[in-house]
Write a protein that holds these residues in place. Structure first.
Motif, PDB file in Angstrom:
ATOM      1  N   GLY A 107       0.896  -1.234   0.006  1.00 31.07           N
ATOM      2  CA  GLY A 107       0.019  -0.134  -0.084  1.00 31.07           C
ATOM      3  C   GLY A 107       0.724   1.149   0.174  1.00 31.07           C
ATOM      4  N   LEU A 108       0.227   2.434   0.422  1.00 35.11           N
ATOM      5  CA  LEU A 108       1.142   3.660   0.386  1.00 35.11           C
ATOM      6  C   LEU A 108       1.659   3.796   1.798  1.00 35.11           C
ATOM      7  CD1 LEU A 108      -1.465   6.094  -1.233  1.00 35.11           C
ATOM      8  CD2 LEU A 108       0.325   4.887  -2.309  1.00 35.11           C
ATOM      9  N   ASP A 109       3.038   4.773   1.814  1.00 36.29           N
ATOM     10  CA  ASP A 109       3.512   4.985   2.911  1.00 36.29           C
ATOM     11  C   ASP A 109       3.027   6.666   3.222  1.00 36.29           C
ATOM     12  OD1 ASP A 109       4.970   6.954   1.507  1.00 36.29           O
ATOM     13  OD2 ASP A 109       6.585   5.945   1.806  1.00 36.29           O
ATOM     14  N   ARG A 123       0.343   8.600   0.994  1.00 36.47           N
ATOM     15  CA  ARG A 123      -1.157   9.075   1.462  1.00 36.47           C
ATOM     16  C   ARG A 123      -1.339  10.434   1.097  1.00 36.47           C
ATOM     17  NH1 ARG A 123       0.216   4.811   4.898  1.00 36.47           N
ATOM     18  NH2 ARG A 123       1.045   6.033   6.518  1.00 36.47           N
ATOM     19  N   ALA A 124      -0.165  11.425   1.622  1.00 37.33           N
ATOM     20  CA  ALA A 124      -0.135  12.674   1.341  1.00 37.33           C
ATOM     21  C   ALA A 124      -0.352  13.051  -0.232  1.00 37.33           C
ATOM     22  CB  ALA A 124       1.049  13.571   2.018  1.00 37.33           C
ATOM     23  N   ALA A 128      -3.359  15.135  -2.167  1.00 33.71           N
ATOM     24  CA  ALA A 128      -2.911  16.171  -2.980  1.00 33.71           C
ATOM     25  C   ALA A 128      -3.597  16.196  -4.465  1.00 33.71           C
ATOM     26  CB  ALA A 128      -1.273  16.370  -3.185  1.00 33.71           C
ATOM     27  N   ALA A 129      -3.319  14.905  -5.047  1.00 36.67           N
ATOM     28  CA  ALA A 129      -3.816  14.582  -6.152  1.00 36.67           C
ATOM     29  C   ALA A 129      -5.523  14.882  -6.376  1.00 36.67           C
ATOM     30  CB  ALA A 129      -3.522  13.066  -6.777  1.00 36.67           C
ATOM     31  N   ARG A 130      -6.181  14.379  -5.269  1.00 33.59           N
ATOM     32  CA  ARG A 130      -7.680  14.629  -4.973  1.00 33.59           C
ATOM     33  C   ARG A 130      -7.812  16.079  -4.981  1.00 33.59           C
ATOM     34  NH1 ARG A 130      -9.359  14.519   0.822  1.00 33.59           N
ATOM     35  NH2 ARG A 130      -7.984  16.246   0.661  1.00 33.59           N
ATOM     36  N   LEU A 187      -8.750   6.321  -3.905  1.00 30.83           N
ATOM     37  CA  LEU A 187      -9.962   6.189  -2.873  1.00 30.83           C
ATOM     38  C   LEU A 187     -10.255   7.514  -2.483  1.00 30.83           C
ATOM     39  CD1 LEU A 187     -11.867   4.609  -1.665  1.00 30.83           C
ATOM     40  CD2 LEU A 187     -10.625   4.014   0.377  1.00 30.83           C
ATOM     41  N   PRO A 188      -9.408   8.464  -2.088  1.00 32.60           N
ATOM     42  CA  PRO A 188      -9.864   9.701  -1.432  1.00 32.60           C
ATOM     43  C   PRO A 188     -10.538  10.564  -2.656  1.00 32.60           C
ATOM     44  CG  PRO A 188      -7.496   9.456  -0.850  1.00 32.60           C
ATOM     45  CD  PRO A 188      -8.068   8.338  -1.921  1.00 32.60           C
TER      46      PRO A 188
END
Length: 189
Positions: free
Chosen positions: A24-26, A30-31, A35-37, A65-66
């Motif tokens: 998964g993401l670190d 996740r940040a 930011a992409a969202r 997902l975000p």
């Protein structure tokens, strides 16, 4: 013309040469997903994605997902935008060396039990009917699409950074590159 956003996943918790084949993401990743969202949500309403599609792998799903939640849409999983298939006879431990060799060459010269030039065309083909969509995918898949559109037979012609957003337009039959996403500032993939 409908827009398509091709997004490389955020920074994973393990490298592609690590022991976890589906990390998964670190924290940084996740940040980057948030930011992409935020970038996608800041687009004018007419340009904002209406669908969110992801590779089946955890790093892409967690990056997507975000955006799906913020848009109030279901996250669609599609293997067609997944990672480059590893040759069936190749041991998992040998995948990093195989990828490094592939990255240095041309699509038609990748060694394996698959026509990788046809695979890259199939990734691009899977995007043609996906207007107004954010597609979360992988380094190699982004290169597959861009190299196909630009007539470049190199496997790596672009080094999309984590959570980099490449903008395309589609009329349902053809894809047009509007803007490449942010490129990684180092040679580390």
């Amino acid at each position: 013309m409908p827009r398509l956003y091709l997004i490389r996943h955020g920074k994973p918790a393990a490298s592609w040469g690590g022991h976890d084949d589906d990390p998964g993401l670190d924290e940084t990743g996740r940040a980057q997903a948030l930011a992409a969202r935020d970038i996608l949500l800041a687009l004018p309403e007419a340009e904002r994605p209406k669908r969110v599609v992801s590779s089946p792998l955890a790093r892409c799903r967690e990056t997507a997902l975000p955006t799906a939640e913020a848009l109030g849409v279901e996250l669609e999983i599609d293997p067609a935008v997944g990672e480059i298939p590893t040759p069936a006879a190749l041991a998992a431990a040998d995948r990093p060396a195989w990828l490094r060799e592939a990255f240095q060459g041309r699509w038609q010269d990748i060694k394996g039990d698959l026509d990788y030039d046809a695979w890259r065309r199939s990734v691009a083909q899977s995007l043609r009917a996906r207007g107004d969509t954010a597609v979360f995918s992988h380094f190699v898949a982004v290169n597959a699409v861009l190299s196909h559109l630009q007539g470049d037979d190199r496997v790596v012609g672009f080094r999309p950074d984590h959570a980099s957003i490449t903008v395309l337009e589609t009329d349902g039959e053809a894809l047009t590159l509007i803007e490449k996403g942010r490129e990684a500032s180092t040679g580390v993939l």
